[in-house]
Design an enzyme around this catalytic site. Structure first.
Site, PDB file in Angstrom:
ATOM      1  N   LYS A 136       0.681   5.087   8.624  1.00  0.00           N
ATOM      2  CA  LYS A 136       1.330   5.302   7.324  1.00  0.00           C
ATOM      3  C   LYS A 136       0.273   5.445   6.217  1.00  0.00           C
ATOM      4  CE  LYS A 136       2.454   2.008   4.809  1.00  0.00           C
ATOM      5  NZ  LYS A 136       1.851   1.317   3.639  1.00  0.00           N
ATOM      6  N   THR A 184       0.862  -1.181   0.000  1.00  0.00           N
ATOM      7  CA  THR A 184       0.000   0.000   0.000  1.00  0.00           C
ATOM      8  C   THR A 184       0.897   1.228   0.000  1.00  0.00           C
ATOM      9  OG1 THR A 184      -1.772  -1.114   1.194  1.00  0.00           O
ATOM     10  CG2 THR A 184      -1.752   1.294   1.283  1.00  0.00           C
ATOM     11  N   LYS A 242      -7.541   1.398  -2.516  1.00  0.00           N
ATOM     12  CA  LYS A 242      -7.076   1.000  -1.181  1.00  0.00           C
ATOM     13  C   LYS A 242      -7.100   2.182  -0.226  1.00  0.00           C
ATOM     14  CE  LYS A 242      -5.157  -1.229   2.247  1.00  0.00           C
ATOM     15  NZ  LYS A 242      -3.927  -1.996   2.362  1.00  0.00           N
TER      16      LYS A 242
END
Lengths: 291, 291
Positions: free
Chosen positions: B239, B96, B171
């Site tokens: 993150k 990701t 995502k």
């Protein structure tokens, strides 16, 4: 068959009252705006001239009103429910208001030998019409048991959360999730559109995993189709998030997320979106994006 | 049966690589920390000394790495995948990371006649182990089709979201919902506890209606039982929310909710909770409440 009084025949109250009539109960109704009682009168409900008169003619009085001040006035005010209630009759307040006010009302009624429950609901007008509401109930266990058949006539799931006020606390917990999941759905679909993703496919993909929520699955498609009719209105969710803020303040709890959602709903209200369904929070964020 | 290279054998990568071996594919693996490759070597995977060597020996190279800089270095850096890839071989990045970096990498690889997909996943270590991951895939349709059996070997649901970068955008949309639904679950359960509600009953009641989410149903009980072992770590969601912030900045989109979640996750990280599972956001909010 119970003699039931019903006060507050708005978007939620009216279909709930109808289901009680359909279940064979006798109904006495009162609403501030007389025009809202006519349909129910046509279905056999009796009309009363004041909350006091409703109470005089009922074993159980149900209230479904917008805010804490409305409930206080209708129950404890001049010509209110408390003035007319007979000993050992019951009050069920289905409004979403402050748990502290619910406790105050319950104590006042108990001094007059009247027991009460706070029993706010979730499920919106669709749930009220189809009888699939969820009730969060606060009050004594024996009172809860006596009223259980009435809840089942109006809804599907019924949870006894504890003593007076506990139904209202559970409802506010519910609204915290509703508000934040709604905001998540809005921001995800804003990014999807700006990035050029197919919004329906995005909802489908996100629904398969850890991002899924009732708000995404049910209100995501409404945002995509720009269907903002209520249902549950922006102004009502804003009111609920104000209650969350107030209660968290009283309990010295932080409410970072809930407070943010309230601020954005206030912006939506001030932008003229009050009367729209809650998926219209998406429109408010669009306006903030285009500044 | 395909010659597959796999780079990045962390909490997610290792179980994904195992499933490819179990499906009968030949595997060449590389990991910065050599100790992580031993178990896979025991199951029949070949070892390589660099990402470049992995690429030289594979038809398809899969990467599963923490952040944008790691992926860029492993694919485009010295002794990287790009140096070793043969013409018409494929790269699948399951990390990701920023959609813009995915597009940059894809263009660089295309200049060398190598096609690539970005294919981040949701479902956590449990999903990786049980083969129930969801893949959000970006890239050309024919490349997607060629790789489809590999996705099915590692996961359950596979969505082709559009061209290169679109899997990564999807995502990030997913993580916006994950983050806000997680925060809603935390704040609802904090209020429930402070109000004296039974937390399990509250989760059960809220799960029946408009407040329901995967986060509430799956991580609510973990918060109640104080089970904070990862799964998906606080530092990784932080993150991801940073990526959301960056992408929204680039697209001039507001991200009120996502930014707040990121700030609270930063607080959680700085409070020593990095290595815990994401339900530990609850602990961070407890600390903020007790100040």
């Amino acid at each position: 068959m119970t003699d039931i009084g019903f006060i507050g025949l708005g978007l939620m109250g009216k279909p709930m009252a109808k289901r009680l009539l359909m279940a064979g109960h006798r109904l006495v109704v009162y609403n501030r705006h007389q025009n809202r009682v006519e349909e129910l009168a046509g279905l056999g409900a009796q009309l009363a001239a004041s909350p006091r008169e409703v109470a005089e003619r009922s074993e159980v009085v149900i209230t479904m009103l917008p805010d804490s001040s409305d409930v206080k006035e209708v129950i404890l005010g001049h010509n209110g429910v408390a003035e007319g209630m007979k000993r050992d009759c019951l009050v069920i307040d289905c409004s979403t208001i402050s748990p502290l006010i619910e406790v105050e009302i319950a104590q006042h009624l108990q001094n007059n030998h009247v027991e009460s429950l706070d029993a706010p609901v979730t499920g919106g007008t669709t749930g009220a019409e189809s009888g699939t509401l969820t009730f969060f109930v606060g009050g004594k266990a024996d009172v809860y048991k006596r009223c259980f058949p009435l809840f089942k006539a109006m809804g599907k799931e019924v949870f006894h959360m504890g003593g007076n006020g506990m139904g209202s606390y559970a409802k506010l917990c519910n609204q915290i999730c509703v508000g934040l999941n709604l905001l998540g759905t809005c921001e995800a679909l804003m990014l999807a559109r700006r990035a050029g993703l197919d919004p329906d496919k995005t909802i489908e993909a996100l629904s398969t995993g850890a991002a899924n929520s009732w708000q995404l699955a049910n209100f995501g498609p409404k945002m995509v189709r720009r269907d903002f009719k209520p249902g549950f209105k922006i102004e009502h969710l804003e009111k609920d998030m104000r209650l969350v803020d107030e209660v968290c303040e009283q309990l010295t709890l932080p409410s970072f997320g809930a407070s943010l959602v309230r601020e954005l709903l206030k912006y939506a209200k001030n932008a003229g979106l009050s009367e729209n369904g809650t998926p219209a929070l998406f429109v408010a964020l669009e306006r903030l994006a285009n500044r």
